[in-house]
Design a protein around this motif. Structure first.
Motif, PDB file in Angstrom:
ATOM      1  N   GLU A   1       0.805  -1.219   0.000  1.00 18.01           N
ATOM      2  CA  GLU A   1       0.000   0.000   0.000  1.00 18.01           C
ATOM      3  C   GLU A   1       0.841   1.273   0.000  1.00 18.01           C
ATOM      4  OE1 GLU A   1      -3.881   1.853   2.372  1.00 18.01           O
ATOM      5  OE2 GLU A   1      -2.930   0.009   3.076  1.00 18.01           O
ATOM      6  N   TYR A   2       1.996   1.224   0.661  1.00 15.70           N
ATOM      7  CA  TYR A   2       2.807   2.441   0.823  1.00 15.70           C
ATOM      8  C   TYR A   2       4.291   2.157   0.560  1.00 15.70           C
ATOM      9  CZ  TYR A   2      -1.295   3.859   3.572  1.00 15.70           C
ATOM     10  OH  TYR A   2      -2.570   4.135   4.002  1.00 15.70           O
ATOM     11  N   SER A   3       4.617   1.567  -0.566  1.00 15.33           N
ATOM     12  CA  SER A   3       5.998   1.151  -0.807  1.00 15.33           C
ATOM     13  C   SER A   3       6.985   2.311  -0.732  1.00 15.33           C
ATOM     14  CB  SER A   3       6.120   0.445  -2.164  1.00 15.33           C
ATOM     15  OG  SER A   3       5.711   1.307  -3.207  1.00 15.33           O
ATOM     16  N   ALA A   4       6.723   3.402  -1.462  1.00 19.44           N
ATOM     17  CA  ALA A   4       7.662   4.529  -1.479  1.00 19.44           C
ATOM     18  C   ALA A   4       7.717   5.217  -0.125  1.00 19.44           C
ATOM     19  CB  ALA A   4       7.264   5.529  -2.562  1.00 19.44           C
ATOM     20  N   GLU A   5       6.553   5.453   0.481  1.00 22.92           N
ATOM     21  CA  GLU A   5       6.517   6.138   1.776  1.00 22.92           C
ATOM     22  C   GLU A   5       7.260   5.346   2.856  1.00 22.92           C
ATOM     23  OE1 GLU A   5       2.564   7.252  -0.261  1.00 22.92           O
ATOM     24  OE2 GLU A   5       3.934   5.541  -0.182  1.00 22.92           O
ATOM     25  N   LEU A   6       7.079   4.034   2.842  1.00 16.06           N
ATOM     26  CA  LEU A   6       7.735   3.186   3.842  1.00 16.06           C
ATOM     27  C   LEU A   6       9.245   3.179   3.639  1.00 16.06           C
ATOM     28  CD1 LEU A   6       7.242   1.262   6.204  1.00 16.06           C
ATOM     29  CD2 LEU A   6       6.965  -0.597   4.563  1.00 16.06           C
ATOM     30  N   THR A   7       9.670   3.128   2.384  1.00 17.04           N
ATOM     31  CA  THR A   7      11.094   3.163   2.079  1.00 17.04           C
ATOM     32  C   THR A   7      11.710   4.489   2.521  1.00 17.04           C
ATOM     33  OG1 THR A   7      10.771   1.704   0.173  1.00 17.04           O
ATOM     34  CG2 THR A   7      12.804   2.992   0.224  1.00 17.04           C
ATOM     35  N   ILE A   8      11.020   5.589   2.241  1.00 17.03           N
ATOM     36  CA  ILE A   8      11.499   6.918   2.646  1.00 17.03           C
ATOM     37  C   ILE A   8      11.584   7.011   4.169  1.00 17.03           C
ATOM     38  CG2 ILE A   8      10.884   9.363   2.742  1.00 17.03           C
ATOM     39  CD1 ILE A   8       9.654   8.968  -0.092  1.00 17.03           C
ATOM     40  N   LEU A   9      10.559   6.545   4.848  1.00 18.75           N
ATOM     41  CA  LEU A   9      10.509   6.638   6.305  1.00 18.75           C
ATOM     42  C   LEU A   9      11.678   5.912   6.947  1.00 18.75           C
ATOM     43  CD1 LEU A   9       8.904   7.555   8.817  1.00 18.75           C
ATOM     44  CD2 LEU A   9       7.650   5.396   8.675  1.00 18.75           C
ATOM     45  N   LEU A  10      11.974   4.711   6.474  1.00 18.72           N
ATOM     46  CA  LEU A  10      13.007   3.893   7.101  1.00 18.72           C
ATOM     47  C   LEU A  10      14.419   4.207   6.610  1.00 18.72           C
ATOM     48  CD1 LEU A  10      11.258   0.396   7.213  1.00 18.72           C
ATOM     49  CD2 LEU A  10      11.624   1.996   9.092  1.00 18.72           C
ATOM     50  N   ASN A  11      14.538   4.758   5.401  1.00 25.79           N
ATOM     51  CA  ASN A  11      15.868   4.915   4.821  1.00 25.79           C
ATOM     52  C   ASN A  11      16.235   6.332   4.400  1.00 25.79           C
ATOM     53  OD1 ASN A  11      16.721   2.025   4.706  1.00 25.79           O
ATOM     54  ND2 ASN A  11      14.931   1.854   3.388  1.00 25.79           N
ATOM     55  N   ARG A  12      15.264   7.254   4.366  1.00 26.89           N
ATOM     56  CA  ARG A  12      15.522   8.582   3.813  1.00 26.89           C
ATOM     57  C   ARG A  12      15.082   9.719   4.728  1.00 26.89           C
ATOM     58  NH1 ARG A  12      18.886   8.259  -0.600  1.00 26.89           N
ATOM     59  NH2 ARG A  12      18.187   6.730  -2.111  1.00 26.89           N
ATOM     60  N   SER A  13      14.906   9.456   5.997  1.00 27.22           N
ATOM     61  CA  SER A  13      14.327  10.475   6.882  1.00 27.22           C
ATOM     62  C   SER A  13      15.335  11.194   7.773  1.00 27.22           C
ATOM     63  CB  SER A  13      13.238   9.849   7.761  1.00 27.22           C
ATOM     64  OG  SER A  13      13.773   8.801   8.546  1.00 27.22           O
ATOM     65  N   ALA A  14      16.639  10.942   7.570  1.00 28.90           N
ATOM     66  CA  ALA A  14      17.660  11.611   8.378  1.00 28.90           C
ATOM     67  C   ALA A  14      17.531  13.127   8.242  1.00 28.90           C
ATOM     68  CB  ALA A  14      19.046  11.174   7.936  1.00 28.90           C
ATOM     69  N   GLY A  15      17.567  13.816   9.387  1.00 31.06           N
ATOM     70  CA  GLY A  15      17.435  15.263   9.393  1.00 31.06           C
ATOM     71  C   GLY A  15      16.018  15.747   9.621  1.00 31.06           C
ATOM     72  N   SER A  16      15.059  14.845   9.564  1.00 22.57           N
ATOM     73  CA  SER A  16      13.661  15.207   9.802  1.00 22.57           C
ATOM     74  C   SER A  16      13.267  14.821  11.225  1.00 22.57           C
ATOM     75  CB  SER A  16      12.745  14.466   8.812  1.00 22.57           C
ATOM     76  OG  SER A  16      12.610  13.094   9.182  1.00 22.57           O
ATOM     77  N   LYS A  17      12.022  15.084  11.593  1.00 20.65           N
ATOM     78  CA  LYS A  17      11.536  14.698  12.923  1.00 20.65           C
ATOM     79  C   LYS A  17      11.465  13.186  13.083  1.00 20.65           C
ATOM     80  CE  LYS A  17       7.076  14.706  13.763  1.00 20.65           C
ATOM     81  NZ  LYS A  17       5.679  15.134  14.004  1.00 20.65           N
ATOM     82  N   TYR A  18      11.582  12.456  11.946  1.00 19.02           N
ATOM     83  CA  TYR A  18      11.552  10.999  11.982  1.00 19.02           C
ATOM     84  C   TYR A  18      12.962  10.404  11.951  1.00 19.02           C
ATOM     85  CZ  TYR A  18       6.603  11.625  11.120  1.00 19.02           C
ATOM     86  OH  TYR A  18       5.286  12.002  11.235  1.00 19.02           O
ATOM     87  N   ASP A  19      13.942  11.210  12.251  1.00 16.44           N
ATOM     88  CA  ASP A  19      15.338  10.789  12.243  1.00 16.44           C
ATOM     89  C   ASP A  19      15.555   9.547  13.109  1.00 16.44           C
ATOM     90  OD1 ASP A  19      18.047  10.725  11.896  1.00 16.44           O
ATOM     91  OD2 ASP A  19      18.367  12.823  12.313  1.00 16.44           O
ATOM     92  N   GLN A  20      14.833   9.451  14.221  1.00 13.75           N
ATOM     93  CA  GLN A  20      15.008   8.356  15.173  1.00 13.75           C
ATOM     94  C   GLN A  20      13.942   7.270  15.027  1.00 13.75           C
ATOM     95  OE1 GLN A  20      17.731   8.337  17.232  1.00 13.75           O
ATOM     96  NE2 GLN A  20      18.298  10.174  16.070  1.00 13.75           N
ATOM     97  N   VAL A  21      13.308   7.191  13.864  1.00 12.72           N
ATOM     98  CA  VAL A  21      12.192   6.257  13.697  1.00 12.72           C
ATOM     99  C   VAL A  21      12.634   4.805  13.902  1.00 12.72           C
ATOM    100  CG1 VAL A  21      12.441   6.065  11.174  1.00 12.72           C
ATOM    101  CG2 VAL A  21      10.227   5.628  12.242  1.00 12.72           C
ATOM    102  N   LYS A  22      13.808   4.458  13.417  1.00 13.23           N
ATOM    103  CA  LYS A  22      14.278   3.084  13.593  1.00 13.23           C
ATOM    104  C   LYS A  22      14.476   2.761  15.070  1.00 13.23           C
ATOM    105  CE  LYS A  22      16.685   2.462   9.182  1.00 13.23           C
ATOM    106  NZ  LYS A  22      18.001   2.157   8.556  1.00 13.23           N
ATOM    107  N   GLU A  23      15.074   3.710  15.793  1.00 17.39           N
ATOM    108  CA  GLU A  23      15.313   3.496  17.222  1.00 17.39           C
ATOM    109  C   GLU A  23      14.000   3.312  17.978  1.00 17.39           C
ATOM    110  OE1 GLU A  23      17.652   2.806  20.499  1.00 17.39           O
ATOM    111  OE2 GLU A  23      18.242   2.997  18.398  1.00 17.39           O
ATOM    112  N   HIS A  24      12.985   4.094  17.597  1.00 14.80           N
ATOM    113  CA  HIS A  24      11.681   3.968  18.241  1.00 14.80           C
ATOM    114  C   HIS A  24      11.065   2.603  17.948  1.00 14.80           C
ATOM    115  CE1 HIS A  24       7.279   5.461  18.739  1.00 14.80           C
ATOM    116  NE2 HIS A  24       7.736   4.929  19.850  1.00 14.80           N
ATOM    117  N   MET A  25      11.176   2.163  16.693  1.00 18.67           N
ATOM    118  CA  MET A  25      10.631   0.858  16.327  1.00 18.67           C
ATOM    119  C   MET A  25      11.363  -0.265  17.050  1.00 18.67           C
ATOM    120  SD  MET A  25       9.927   1.376  12.262  1.00 18.67           S
ATOM    121  CE  MET A  25       9.486  -0.340  12.045  1.00 18.67           C
ATOM    122  N   VAL A  26      12.683  -0.135  17.172  1.00 20.98           N
ATOM    123  CA  VAL A  26      13.458  -1.136  17.919  1.00 20.98           C
ATOM    124  C   VAL A  26      12.952  -1.212  19.351  1.00 20.98           C
ATOM    125  CG1 VAL A  26      15.732  -1.639  18.925  1.00 20.98           C
ATOM    126  CG2 VAL A  26      15.551  -1.016  16.506  1.00 20.98           C
TER     127      VAL A  26
END
Length: 203
Positions: free
Chosen positions: A104-129
């Motif tokens: 459903e969200y292939s590009a958005e999910l890829t951006i969120l996990l791999n392209r969000s450095a510098g944004s408010k989602y910079d720590q998204v991986k750490e939060h998911m962990v």
């Protein structure tokens, strides 16, 4: 007129999706987004205050879905009785969730996990962990009520395994865009992950 405005907004979002996927958050250019959308840069700011708000409009809903899925997964697992049952259900639900979100969200999910450095989602991986760690700790102890009994080595193992899940999924999404390929790789990843869980030595 309202329909026309929504068409322009969607055009901006589509252009931004390609821009963030190609250049990540920090390197993305509002000028390139406006050119791709076929409007002036100034016109973008009538719809989105800044790049951060535009990024939020794209990936915010996907992030909320991921967190909701993980929390639902945790509730579902709390209904299981044994650590083995929880482990199997956890892996199956992770697999289903990843594939469903990607379709459903292939590009958005890829951006969120791999392209969000510098944004408010910079720590998204750490939060998911962190969220996944709480699930694995339940798996190791057969329930949240026993979490205090975890040894330090078990907490470290939970964190290592959670990090493996997040980084593994990120790698699959970063390097593949075809839905069938992603599904196959996720299946293989979950299978190998399950073997690792089964072979985990007692601490």
């Amino acid at each position: 007129m309202q329909t026309l405005k929504e068409d322009v907004r969607q055009s901006i979002l589509r252009a931004a999706l390609n821009e963030f996927k190609s250049h990540d958050y920090t390197g993305a250019s509002m000028r390139r987004i406006s050119a791709s959308a076929g409007i002036t840069t100034g016109n973008i700011y009538r719809y989105f205050t800044n790049k951060e708000e535009l990024f939020e409009a794209l990936v915010g809903p996907v992030y909320e879905k991921i967190v909701a899925y993980i929390l639902d997964l945790k509730k579902e697992l709390d209904l299981s009785y044994t650590a083995e049952e929880k482990g199997l259900k956890y892996l199956n639900m992770v697999e289903d969730t990843i594939v469903a979100l990607f379709l459903e969200y292939s590009a958005e999910l890829t951006i969120l996990l791999n392209r969000s450095a510098g944004s408010k989602y910079d720590q998204v991986k750490e939060h998911m962990v962190g969220l996944i760690v709480t699930i694995l700790e339940d798996v190791f102890t057969s329930g949240p009520q026993n979490a205090a009994e975890l040894k330090d080595s078990e907490r470290q193992s939970a964190r290592m395994l959670a990090g493996t899940v997040v980084e593994g999924v990120s790698l699959i999404l970063r390097e593949n865009e075809d839905g069938e390929t992603v599904k196959r790789l996720v299946n293989e990843f979950v299978y190998l992950y399950h073997l690792g869980m089964g072979c985990r030595r007692p601490n």
